[in-house]
Design an enzyme around this catalytic site. Structure first.
Site, PDB file in Angstrom:
ATOM      1  N   GLY A 229      -2.007   1.522   4.947  1.00  0.00           N
ATOM      2  CA  GLY A 229      -0.713   2.139   4.666  1.00  0.00           C
ATOM      3  C   GLY A 229      -0.834   3.579   4.198  1.00  0.00           C
ATOM      4  O   GLY A 229      -1.899   4.198   4.300  1.00  0.00           O
TER       5      GLY A 229
ATOM      6  N   ASN B 144       0.831  -1.204   0.000  1.00  0.00           N
ATOM      7  CA  ASN B 144       0.000   0.000   0.000  1.00  0.00           C
ATOM      8  C   ASN B 144       0.867   1.257   0.000  1.00  0.00           C
ATOM      9  O   ASN B 144       1.001   1.940   0.996  1.00  0.00           O
ATOM     10  CB  ASN B 144      -0.945  -0.027   1.211  1.00  0.00           C
TER      11      ASN B 144
ATOM     12  N   ARG C  42      -1.098   4.946   1.282  1.00  0.00           N
ATOM     13  CA  ARG C  42      -2.172   5.256   0.317  1.00  0.00           C
ATOM     14  C   ARG C  42      -3.505   5.355   1.038  1.00  0.00           C
ATOM     15  O   ARG C  42      -4.305   6.247   0.764  1.00  0.00           O
ATOM     16  CB  ARG C  42      -2.249   4.217  -0.812  1.00  0.00           C
ATOM     17  N   CYS C  43      -3.757   4.428   1.967  1.00  0.00           N
ATOM     18  CA  CYS C  43      -5.018   4.440   2.723  1.00  0.00           C
ATOM     19  C   CYS C  43      -5.196   5.742   3.506  1.00  0.00           C
ATOM     20  O   CYS C  43      -6.308   6.213   3.711  1.00  0.00           O
ATOM     21  CB  CYS C  43      -5.072   3.286   3.726  1.00  0.00           C
ATOM     22  N   MET C  44      -4.076   6.302   3.987  1.00  0.00           N
ATOM     23  CA  MET C  44      -4.152   7.472   4.876  1.00  0.00           C
ATOM     24  C   MET C  44      -4.219   8.792   4.123  1.00  0.00           C
ATOM     25  O   MET C  44      -4.124   9.855   4.739  1.00  0.00           O
ATOM     26  CB  MET C  44      -2.921   7.510   5.795  1.00  0.00           C
TER      27      MET C  44
END
Length: 401
Positions: free
Chosen positions: A388, A345, A390-392
């Site tokens: 990760g 990610n 990208r998620c945040m």
């Protein structure tokens, strides 16, 4: 205040503006018995999680990225009393609170705070004792659940082209998260006059989440049919995008395993360069992909089923030879461990320049060998949320390639 536009036509174009949420008191409202309900596996230590998150924001800013915060934008969007009333009614309604007396008590309680503190409180959750109700040890303590998943700003809405999909989330716990996006785009002084099209609406019956939405190029979108995203939602959204957004020609629906380990498409692969992707070895077999295109004359979708390995499908649709870089080098134990901490990610802030968690050191070393510039961030506490870089992050503006 200047008017802001949404502009995201790739996963790797130089990142100019991004939306984050700094973890707040909602993290402190996690307890072991309610972890499953709130979609967490563990309880991050807030003080360190914030330090790590501030460092993430600093790495972005040091690389020329403007960082905006969800909580600040939401507060700026609901300063008008009428809008605030509408916003509070919607938030409370979404919590399924039916008792008129409790609704009024909650509204008065929220209005007793300055606007930014009110937003923080809604995110943190409201305990019974906060509004004068006695808490019994064996009973559920919250009148309004905390929202600990909010620091994963990728999911509640997604920027695609010059519009957004305001997502209809799979779980009750996360449904309320999209309300903030709704009010920001509808009422925030910098966004409300930007004519930002909404490709999908949070009230829609089928679910879609941002972690499943990847903008591979100006012409190709990849969307996961996952544990959290329905195929029907993708088809509805694709039709809307094809009708209004000139650049996208193909939407690829990737059928991925419906399990927590493969929660979203971006937990199994992310784009890091024009021709390179990080990938979880678990998705490397034959994949079922539905390719959606659009017949301009007949005004209808063309649906074509495809099968093959990820490399073949991506190479065909992106018209170039694609290299897949395996998380953990493909070693079962290392890949399993680093995947648990989101080794695949990555967040590209420019072509071949990515932010990753430093703990995924095996994958990071491999990326380095492929001439990818890796900016590592500490994540002992952030990674406990199972998401990760990208998620945040939710890119609002990327330069065109």
């Amino acid at each position: 205040m200047h008017r802001r536009d949404i502009h995201v036509y790739s996963e790797i174009g130089k990142l100019k503006t991004v939306l984050l949420h700094r973890p707040g008191e909602e993290i402190e409202n996690l307890t072991p018995e309610y972890l499953e309900r709130l979609l967490f596996d563990d309880i991050p230590f807030l003080k360190i999680a914030r330090k790590e998150h501030d460092n993430f924001a600093k790495v972005l800013q040091d690389n020329g990225v403007e960082v905006l915060y969800l909580e600040k934008l939401a507060a700026e969007a609901v300063t008008n009393e009428t809008v605030k009333e509408e916003f509070l009614s919607e938030v409370i309604d979404e919590c399924n609170i039916k008792d008129e007396k409790n609704i009024n008590i909650l509204k008065e309680y929220f209005k007793s705070f300055p606007t930014k503190a009110m937003i923080d409180k809604i995110m943190a959750g409201v305990r019974k004792k906060d509004i004068g109700i006695k808490e019994k040890y064996e009973e559920y303590p919250f009148v309004m659940d905390p929202m600990p998943n909010l620091y994963f700003t990728r999911d509640p809405f997604a920027c695609i082209g010059h519009g957004i999909s305001l997502n209809s989330m799979r779980t009750n716990t996360r449904k309320r998260e999209t309300i903030f996006g709704k009010y920001i785009f509808k009422y925030h002084p910098e966004f409300k006059d930007s004519d930002i099209p909404i490709w999908y609406d949070r009230s829609s019956k089928y679910n879609i989440e941002g972690g499943d939405e990847l903008v591979l190029s100006k012409e190709v979108l990849a969307i996961g049919h996952s544990q959290r995203t329905d195929k029907e939602a993708v088809i509805d959204m694709a039709k809307r995008i094809f009708e209004e957004e000139q650049s996208f020609k193909t939407v690829l629906i990737f059928d991925i395993p419906k399990s927590r380990a493969f929660m979203h498409l971006d937990t199994v692969f992310t784009m890091i360069d024009y021709d390179k992707f990080t990938v979880h070895p678990g998705i490397e077999g034959d994949l079922k992909v539905t390719a959606l295109t659009y017949d301009e004359h007949k005004k209808q979708l063309i649906i074509k089923e495809e099968e093959g390995g990820l490399e073949k499908i991506l190479s065909e649709h992106l018209n170039k030879d694609i290299t897949l870089i395996r998380c953990g080098g493909g070693d079962n134990i290392i890949a399993g461990r680093e995947q648990w901490n989101d080794g695949s990610n990555t967040l590209a802030i420019a072509p071949s320049k990515v932010i990753t968690y430093e703990r995924n050191y095996v994958t990071n070393e491999i990326l380095d060998k492929y001439n990818i510039t890796v900016l590592e961030i500490a994540s002992s506490e952030l990674s406990r949320g199972r998401g990760g870089p990208r998620c945040m992050s939710m890119p609002l503006f990327r330069e065109d390639l």
